[in-house]
Design a protein around this motif. Sequence first.
Motif, PDB file in Angstrom:
ATOM      1  N   SER A   1     -17.737  -1.088  -7.355  1.00 25.04           N
ATOM      2  CA  SER A   1     -17.215  -1.951  -8.498  1.00 25.04           C
ATOM      3  C   SER A   1     -16.134  -2.061  -7.991  1.00 25.04           C
ATOM      4  O   SER A   1     -15.264  -1.963  -7.268  1.00 25.04           O
ATOM      5  CB  SER A   1     -17.225  -0.830  -9.829  1.00 25.04           C
ATOM      6  N   ALA A   2     -15.806  -2.961  -9.035  1.00 29.53           N
ATOM      7  CA  ALA A   2     -13.410  -3.640  -8.772  1.00 29.53           C
ATOM      8  C   ALA A   2     -12.566  -2.028  -8.930  1.00 29.53           C
ATOM      9  O   ALA A   2     -12.101  -2.462  -8.739  1.00 29.53           O
ATOM     10  CB  ALA A   2     -13.615  -4.754  -9.940  1.00 29.53           C
ATOM     11  N   TRP A   3     -13.101  -1.708  -9.973  1.00 33.35           N
ATOM     12  CA  TRP A   3     -12.751  -0.593 -10.051  1.00 33.35           C
ATOM     13  C   TRP A   3     -12.605   0.548  -8.792  1.00 33.35           C
ATOM     14  O   TRP A   3     -11.366   0.804  -8.737  1.00 33.35           O
ATOM     15  CB  TRP A   3     -12.999  -0.194 -11.474  1.00 33.35           C
ATOM     16  N   GLU A   4     -13.562   1.067  -8.367  1.00 33.91           N
ATOM     17  CA  GLU A   4     -13.510   1.038  -6.820  1.00 33.91           C
ATOM     18  C   GLU A   4     -12.803   1.626  -6.064  1.00 33.91           C
ATOM     19  O   GLU A   4     -11.814   1.728  -5.813  1.00 33.91           O
ATOM     20  CB  GLU A   4     -15.384   2.279  -7.228  1.00 33.91           C
ATOM     21  N   MET A   5     -12.804  -0.329  -6.209  1.00 27.21           N
ATOM     22  CA  MET A   5     -12.534  -0.502  -4.805  1.00 27.21           C
ATOM     23  C   MET A   5     -10.623  -0.943  -5.336  1.00 27.21           C
ATOM     24  O   MET A   5      -9.749  -0.630  -4.841  1.00 27.21           O
ATOM     25  CB  MET A   5     -12.375  -2.417  -5.036  1.00 27.21           C
ATOM     26  N   THR A   6     -10.228  -0.792  -6.684  1.00 26.77           N
ATOM     27  CA  THR A   6      -8.884  -0.637  -7.132  1.00 26.77           C
ATOM     28  C   THR A   6      -8.331   0.348  -6.517  1.00 26.77           C
ATOM     29  O   THR A   6      -7.033   0.389  -5.858  1.00 26.77           O
ATOM     30  CB  THR A   6      -8.740  -1.170  -8.513  1.00 26.77           C
ATOM     31  N   LYS A   7      -9.072   1.416  -6.810  1.00 26.99           N
ATOM     32  CA  LYS A   7      -8.346   2.944  -6.977  1.00 26.99           C
ATOM     33  C   LYS A   7      -8.739   3.094  -5.255  1.00 26.99           C
ATOM     34  O   LYS A   7      -7.598   3.932  -4.976  1.00 26.99           O
ATOM     35  CB  LYS A   7     -10.073   3.533  -7.538  1.00 26.99           C
ATOM     36  N   SER A   8      -9.826   2.724  -4.242  1.00 22.42           N
ATOM     37  CA  SER A   8      -9.640   3.070  -2.102  1.00 22.42           C
ATOM     38  C   SER A   8      -8.142   2.105  -2.616  1.00 22.42           C
ATOM     39  O   SER A   8      -7.425   2.598  -1.925  1.00 22.42           O
ATOM     40  CB  SER A   8     -10.557   2.349  -2.795  1.00 22.42           C
ATOM     41  N   LEU A   9      -7.465   1.261  -3.165  1.00 18.16           N
ATOM     42  CA  LEU A   9      -6.394   0.293  -2.603  1.00 18.16           C
ATOM     43  C   LEU A   9      -5.378   1.402  -2.535  1.00 18.16           C
ATOM     44  O   LEU A   9      -4.313   1.140  -2.076  1.00 18.16           O
ATOM     45  CB  LEU A   9      -6.458  -1.135  -3.084  1.00 18.16           C
ATOM     46  N   TYR A  10      -5.584   1.364  -3.952  1.00 18.10           N
ATOM     47  CA  TYR A  10      -4.391   2.626  -4.720  1.00 18.10           C
ATOM     48  C   TYR A  10      -4.088   3.447  -3.341  1.00 18.10           C
ATOM     49  O   TYR A  10      -2.992   3.778  -3.685  1.00 18.10           O
ATOM     50  CB  TYR A  10      -4.479   2.585  -5.632  1.00 18.10           C
ATOM     51  N   ASP A  11      -5.241   4.569  -3.347  1.00 18.72           N
ATOM     52  CA  ASP A  11      -5.014   5.510  -2.707  1.00 18.72           C
ATOM     53  C   ASP A  11      -4.415   5.309  -1.220  1.00 18.72           C
ATOM     54  O   ASP A  11      -4.117   5.814  -0.755  1.00 18.72           O
ATOM     55  CB  ASP A  11      -6.356   5.877  -2.381  1.00 18.72           C
ATOM     56  N   ALA A  12      -5.242   4.102  -0.184  1.00 22.15           N
ATOM     57  CA  ALA A  12      -4.994   3.545   0.569  1.00 22.15           C
ATOM     58  C   ALA A  12      -2.945   3.378   0.444  1.00 22.15           C
ATOM     59  O   ALA A  12      -2.221   3.223   1.656  1.00 22.15           O
ATOM     60  CB  ALA A  12      -5.505   2.641   1.666  1.00 22.15           C
ATOM     61  N   TRP A  13      -2.253   2.790  -0.523  1.00 19.21           N
ATOM     62  CA  TRP A  13      -0.938   2.323  -0.833  1.00 19.21           C
ATOM     63  C   TRP A  13      -0.205   3.475  -0.786  1.00 19.21           C
ATOM     64  O   TRP A  13       0.924   3.090  -1.248  1.00 19.21           O
ATOM     65  CB  TRP A  13      -0.854   0.828  -1.393  1.00 19.21           C
TER      66      TRP A  13
END
Length: 818
Positions: free
Chosen positions: A114-126
Motif C-alpha cells: 500500500s501507499a502507507w507501507e511505502m511511506t513508512k519504508s521511505l521514513y525508515d530509510a530517511w
Amino acid sequence: MESEQLFHRGYYRNSYNSITSASSDEELLDGAGVIMDFQTSEDDNLLDGDTAVGTHYTMTNGGSINSSTHLLDLLDEPIPGVGTYDDFHTIDWVREKCKDRERHRRINSKKKESAWEMTKSLYDAWSGWLVVTLTGLASGALAGLIDIAADWMTDLKEGICLSALWYNHEQCCWGSNETTFEERDKCPQWKTWAELIIGQAEGPGSYIMNYIMYIFWALSFAFLAVSLVKVFAPYACGSGIPEIKTILSGFIIRGYLGKWTLMIKTITLVLAVASGLSLGKEGPLVHVACCCGNIFSYLFPKYSTNEAKKREVLSAASAAGVSVAFGAPIGGVLFSLEEVSYYFPLKTLWRSFFAALVAAFVLRSINPFGNSRLVLFYVEYHTPWYLFELFPFILLGVFGGLWGAFFIRANIAWCRRRKSTRFGKYPVLEVIVVAAITAVIAFPNPYTRLNTSELIKELFTDCGPLESSSLCDYKNDMNASKIVDDIPDRPAGLGVYSAIWQLCLALIFKIIMTVFTFGIKVPSGLFIPSMAIGAIAGRIVGIAVEQLAYYHHDWFIFKEWCEVGADCITPGLYAMVGAAACLGGVTRMTVSLVVIVFELTGGLEYIVPLMAAVMTSKWVGDAFGREGIYEAHIRLNGYPFLDAKEEFTHTTLAADVMRPRRNDPPLAVLTQDNMTVDDIENMINETSYNGFPVIMSKESQRLVGFALRRDLTIAIESARKKQEGIVGSSRVCFAQHTPSLPAESPRPLKLRSILDMSPFTVTDHTPMEIVVDIFRKLGLRQCLVTHNGRLLGIITKKDILRHMAQTANQDPASIMFN
C-alpha cells in the motif's frame, strides 16, 4: 542435509520478534579497518578445520527453515522486554545486527502492499539522515551558546559592561569612540570591580580589590558547577570521552547520555570554564553532542529499539561534537573514526560527515566569536618553513611525547589515590581547593589570568605591525619606511624577555595544575590545556630559534636561506606545532589531530611540520606506554573495553582462560527439557551469571544454545501472567518438540523463542590470540568452549580482561568495574 546447507549459508540466529525466520548473515559486519564475513564458519576460517564448532549441533537441533514455523508452538506476540539489556551490561552486537536485518526485510516485503507501507519504508530509510541532522543542529546551537556564555562569564571575573550587562569585555568596547589603538581593551563603558567598588582604576588598592573579586568569582563558579553536578547529574563530570568510547564499544551506562546529563553538563561546562580552572570545553562538547544524538534517536523506532544502530548515531554525534569544538568538520569525522568509534560502517562515515557539516554551519551562523570564523584562534602565516626547522619541530615532538607520558602517569596516580583515600569522598571540597589555588596563582601572571583559548590565540599569532602584545616588543629598525606584512627578524626587546619569563612560569603552573584538575567532579576537557602547554613551549623555542638566526645568520645552517633583513622564523608556527605535539602525546591521536590543527588554524602549508611533530610525540609517548589518557581512564574505572590497539602476544589457550577452572564448582547449565520453572528460578536466584548454556542432557553435555538471565526472568514472569496453567512444577522446554508428559502434569512452558540457537563456540585448544581477536571484531559478550561438541566452559569479556591484566602482572580483581 538441510542443516548442513544452512550451516554453509551462515550462522542461524534468533531474532527479537520471532525465530520463525532463519536469517543468514549475508551482510558484512565491517568494523573500523576490519571486515568479518559471516558466510564462512569462523572456526573453520581461523583454525583450518581443527576446531569442532558447537554450531553443527545447534543446526541439527534447530531444524530446517521451512519446518520451524509449524513445529514451534510459540506465543502469539513477542515477549515485551526480551532482547533488552540491564544497566552496566554489554550488548550482543551480532544479535542486534540480526534484529535490524529482519526489521529491514519485513519493511521491504510490505512496502509494495500500500501507499502507507511505502511511506513508512521511505521514513525508515530517511530516519538516519533526519536524526543526524537534528543532532548537528542541536550540537551547533549548544556549542554557540556555551561559547558566548563562557566568554561573558570569564570576563565577569574582571569587571562588567555598564551600557549592556550581557556584553563581554571585547563587545563592550566595540562601539566606543574613546578607545585608542594602544589601549583597545579600555573604554568608559567597561568598569573593573575596583572602579565600581572603591572608585579606583589604578594603584595597589585597585589591584588588591580586583584580585579579591577574581578569586571570589572563580570560587563561586566552581562551587556552583560542582554542586549542580553532585546534586542533579553525577555523570556530567569529567571529559566524557572515556565513557563514550566504552559505550560505543557496546557497554550500557543508563543515564550517561540522558536529558538531565545534557542540561547540567551544558550549564556546568560554562561555569567550569569561567572559573579559570585548567580545563577546556572541547572534550565535554563531544559528550554534549552524544547526549543530543542519544535523545533524538528515541524519536525513531529504528534506533530506539536497537542498541547497535543507536551507536551509529552516537559515532556521528561525536564527529559533530569535535566539529563545533574546533571548527573542524573533517577532523571531527576522522576523530570519530580513529579515536572513539568501535564499529564504523561506510554509511556511518557519510552520516558523520553530514552531522559535522550541519553542526559547523549552525555554529558559523551563530558566529560566537564575532570574527566570522568557526574558531577563536584562526591564524595566517606569510613565511614558508625551511628544512632546517624540522629539527626544532621534532624536538617539540619529543617534548610533547615526554609531557604526555608524564601527564598520564601522574594524573592516573592522583586519580587512583583519590579513589582509594578519604579525599575522594569530598568532591566539592577538592574542586574548591583546586579552584582557589588556581585563582590565587593565576591572577598575578597575565598569561595565566587570560582565558586559555585567548592565551593560545596570542601564542599562535604572528607579530605584525599592528600587534601590541609584549611578545611582539622587538627593537624596530628606524630606517624602515613602510609597513609590510613580512616584518624582518629583529632583536628582542625587554618586553619579549619579560614575556618569556612569565611564559616559563605559566608553563610550570599549567603542567602542575592540569595534572590535578583533569578528573575532578566538574566537566573538564583536556584538549585546550594540553594545547596551551605545547603552545607555550613552542613559542619559547620559536623565539629562541628566531634570535639565534638573527645574531648568527652567518652560521652554515642559516646562511643558505636566512639573509640579513629577511623574515625567516615564525615563532607562532612553533607554538602551533608544539600545541599539536603535546595534544598528540596525551591522546596518542595522529591523523585526526593533524587535520584538526590545520583546520583550526588554517595552516594548510604546514602539514609536514605538524605530521613530523605528532608522529615523534606518539613514538616517544609509546616508548613509555602505549595507552593514551582516555584508555588509561577506561582501565582505571574498570570498564569492560577491549582496545583494538593493544596486541595480545601470549601463547595461552582457551582452556586456560575459560571457567570453570579446576577447583571451581561445575558450570551452571540448563537442560533442554528436564527442568521445571522452580529449578530455573532457583538457579537464577542462587547465581549472578548473566546467561546459561542450554544442553541436551547432563549426560551428553551436547550444546543446544544459550539463554540470557534477563530474558529467562522476563519470559517466566510474562508466562505466569498471560498463560493459564503455568506453575512452579511446569516443565520448561527449549526443544522443538515437547516431550511426552503424564496426563496430570501441569502445562509445559515453551521458551525456545528466547534461546540463542547459535552461540559462538571455540574448542578448548583455540589460541587465546584468536579468541581475543574474535571478541574485538565481533563485539561478543561471551563465547562457549567445547571439545568434540561437548560443552566444557565459557569465556566472557571480563574473563579476557582479567587474563590480559594477569599476563601484564596486574591484579585481575582490581581492574573490573564495580
